[in-house]
Design a protein around this motif. Structure first.
Motif, PDB file in Angstrom:
ATOM      1  N   TYR A  98     -37.672  -8.096  24.489  1.00  0.00           N
ATOM      2  CA  TYR A  98     -38.213  -7.160  25.475  1.00  0.00           C
ATOM      3  C   TYR A  98     -38.209  -7.787  26.869  1.00  0.00           C
ATOM      4  CZ  TYR A  98     -42.530  -9.904  25.515  1.00  0.00           C
ATOM      5  OH  TYR A  98     -43.443 -10.916  25.659  1.00  0.00           O
ATOM      6  N   VAL A  99     -38.113  -6.930  27.869  1.00  0.00           N
ATOM      7  CA  VAL A  99     -38.359  -7.324  29.254  1.00  0.00           C
ATOM      8  C   VAL A  99     -39.805  -6.985  29.565  1.00  0.00           C
ATOM      9  CG1 VAL A  99     -35.968  -7.073  30.018  1.00  0.00           C
ATOM     10  CG2 VAL A  99     -37.504  -5.089  30.087  1.00  0.00           C
ATOM     11  N   GLN A 130     -34.282 -12.091  29.048  1.00  0.00           N
ATOM     12  CA  GLN A 130     -33.499 -11.280  29.950  1.00  0.00           C
ATOM     13  C   GLN A 130     -32.614 -10.324  29.150  1.00  0.00           C
ATOM     14  OE1 GLN A 130     -31.478 -13.358  33.104  1.00  0.00           O
ATOM     15  NE2 GLN A 130     -33.029 -14.983  33.173  1.00  0.00           N
ATOM     16  N   SER A 131     -32.232  -9.243  29.793  1.00  0.00           N
ATOM     17  CA  SER A 131     -31.440  -8.220  29.106  1.00  0.00           C
ATOM     18  C   SER A 131     -30.164  -8.796  28.505  1.00  0.00           C
ATOM     19  CB  SER A 131     -31.083  -7.087  30.078  1.00  0.00           C
ATOM     20  OG  SER A 131     -32.240  -6.390  30.482  1.00  0.00           O
ATOM     21  N   SER A 132     -29.449  -9.626  29.261  1.00  0.00           N
ATOM     22  CA  SER A 132     -28.180 -10.172  28.771  1.00  0.00           C
ATOM     23  C   SER A 132     -28.390 -11.023  27.529  1.00  0.00           C
ATOM     24  CB  SER A 132     -27.505 -10.999  29.868  1.00  0.00           C
ATOM     25  OG  SER A 132     -28.365 -12.047  30.312  1.00  0.00           O
ATOM     26  N   GLN A 134     -30.823 -10.678  25.377  1.00  0.00           N
ATOM     27  CA  GLN A 134     -31.182  -9.778  24.281  1.00  0.00           C
ATOM     28  C   GLN A 134     -29.945  -9.123  23.668  1.00  0.00           C
ATOM     29  OE1 GLN A 134     -34.656  -7.150  24.578  1.00  0.00           O
ATOM     30  NE2 GLN A 134     -35.014  -8.015  26.608  1.00  0.00           N
ATOM     31  N   VAL A 148     -34.473  -3.344  27.116  1.00  0.00           N
ATOM     32  CA  VAL A 148     -33.783  -3.954  28.253  1.00  0.00           C
ATOM     33  C   VAL A 148     -33.798  -3.022  29.459  1.00  0.00           C
ATOM     34  CG1 VAL A 148     -32.277  -5.321  26.753  1.00  0.00           C
ATOM     35  CG2 VAL A 148     -31.548  -3.037  27.460  1.00  0.00           C
ATOM     36  N   CYS A 149     -33.585  -3.618  30.636  1.00  0.00           N
ATOM     37  CA  CYS A 149     -33.429  -2.798  31.833  1.00  0.00           C
ATOM     38  C   CYS A 149     -31.951  -2.622  32.177  1.00  0.00           C
ATOM     39  CB  CYS A 149     -34.191  -3.398  33.008  1.00  0.00           C
ATOM     40  SG  CYS A 149     -33.671  -5.032  33.477  1.00  0.00           S
ATOM     41  N   PRO A 151     -28.666  -1.851  30.077  1.00  0.00           N
ATOM     42  CA  PRO A 151     -28.199  -1.528  28.724  1.00  0.00           C
ATOM     43  C   PRO A 151     -26.750  -1.929  28.508  1.00  0.00           C
ATOM     44  CG  PRO A 151     -28.083   0.414  30.092  1.00  0.00           C
ATOM     45  CD  PRO A 151     -28.706  -0.665  30.951  1.00  0.00           C
ATOM     46  N   ARG A 161     -27.366   2.494  22.527  1.00  0.00           N
ATOM     47  CA  ARG A 161     -28.592   2.471  23.311  1.00  0.00           C
ATOM     48  C   ARG A 161     -29.017   3.860  23.715  1.00  0.00           C
ATOM     49  NH1 ARG A 161     -26.034   4.904  26.883  1.00  0.00           N
ATOM     50  NH2 ARG A 161     -24.911   4.014  28.636  1.00  0.00           N
ATOM     51  N   ASP A 206     -33.953 -10.548  35.929  1.00  0.00           N
ATOM     52  CA  ASP A 206     -33.041  -9.994  34.934  1.00  0.00           C
ATOM     53  C   ASP A 206     -31.686  -9.596  35.510  1.00  0.00           C
ATOM     54  OD1 ASP A 206     -32.313  -9.353  32.410  1.00  0.00           O
ATOM     55  OD2 ASP A 206     -33.542  -7.575  32.241  1.00  0.00           O
TER      56      ASP A 206
END
Length: 298
Positions: A98-99, A130-132, A134, A148-149, A151, A161, A206
């Motif tokens: 998670y972010v 961070q999103s990447s 994840q 994520v912020c 996708p 997603r 992120d």
């Protein structure tokens, strides 16, 4: 490998001490039951029963084998029950990335409350990434679900997603600021009100820089924000606003976390929204992952 059916037959005969009664209990004919017991003894190379015309009783070795067989069958029943619970998603583990906005917005806590209330045996491990990172975790199967912020692409061959949040922005002002006074609060904020202000930007770690989004959105409105400070995350920015060091834009979902000394105002013309997406691997073999994803998007 021993035949579980034969083991169940053996236990029934041992408990009844009579092939006929055991056959009735098992709802099979007597001859096939006797044949199955003989096959089991042949496979083991062991006489399990002493046989006479009146009755059939366990040998000493048969008694030892019976105790172990009961334990084995009990474990098998527990294993079957576990498999069924896992198949229903009532048990097992979830690894969730998670972010921070997933927590701040309440999206992740709400989903976890639902899981806890409906599936208390499920274990959850949380990873703030961070999103990447994840998305890579989803590809490597070290994560089950990612919030994520940024996708994955819509045509990503491995990951899917869906957006679960589009959070409007609020303007955070020091309580002593002119735009936070009672007279100013009676009218909507105009673009002209914000042109000469000193701004605090949020430099999101992120990669989706809110600093950049602030500049782009303000430019669309017709001015360039005078950014005097950058904060690493929203709560730091709120602390700086409370100290009277500038104004900042932050997600509406953070409104209840604003400290004393901060006044929040709506800015309808500020078009940017903070997104939150849930992502998962397209090949999902665990029912629990699908269940949690459905909780998030419902």
């Amino acid at each position: 490998m021993l035949d579980i059916r034969q083991l169940n037959y053996f236990v029934a005969v041992a408990e009844e001490e009579h092939v006929g009664r055991a056959a009735e209990r098992l709802h099979i004919s007597q001859s096939p039951l006797s044949r199955q017991i003989a096959q089991l003894e042949e496979r083991l190379g062991l006489m399990l029963f002493e046989r006479s015309q009146q009755r059939i009783r366990l040998t000493a070795d048969g008694k030892t084998f019976l105790a172990e067989t009961r334990g084995f069958l009990t474990h098998g029943q527990r294993l079957e029950s576990l498999g069924r619970r896992l198949g229903r998603g009532d048990e097992g583990g979830l690894c969730i990335g998670y972010v921070e906005n997933a927590m701040h917005s309440g999206v992740l806590p709400a989903a976890l409350r639902t899981v806890r209330s409906t599936r208390p045996a499920v274990h959850v491990a949380l990873y703030n990434q961070q999103s990447s990172d994840q998305l890579e975790g989803l590809r490597q199967r070290s994560l089950d679900v990612a919030l994520v912020c940024m996708p994955p692409a819509a045509d990503d061959p491995e990951l899917d997603r869906v957006q679960v949040l589009s959070d409007p922005m609020l303007l955070a002002l020091p309580a002593g600021h002119a735009l936070a006074q009672s007279e100013a609060l009676q009218r909507p904020l105009a673009v002209a009100d914000l042109r000469e202000q000193e701004w605090i930007a949020i430099q999101h770690k992120d990669g989706a820089l809110e600093h950049d989004q602030l500049t782009v959105t303000c430019a669309k409105a017709g001015f360039t924000p005078d950014v005097r400070m950058s904060a690493p995350e929203p709560m730091t920015a709120l602390g700086l606003v409370a100290a009277g060091l500038g104004i900042a834009m932050l997600q509406q979902s953070l409104r209840h976390q604003a400290p004393p000394g901060v006044v929040l105002r709506e800015v309808p013309w500020f078009e940017y929204r903070t997104p939150l997406w849930v992502a998962w691997h397209r090949v999902t073999l665990r029912p629990l992952v699908d269940i949690f994803r459905q909780i998030l998007v419902s």
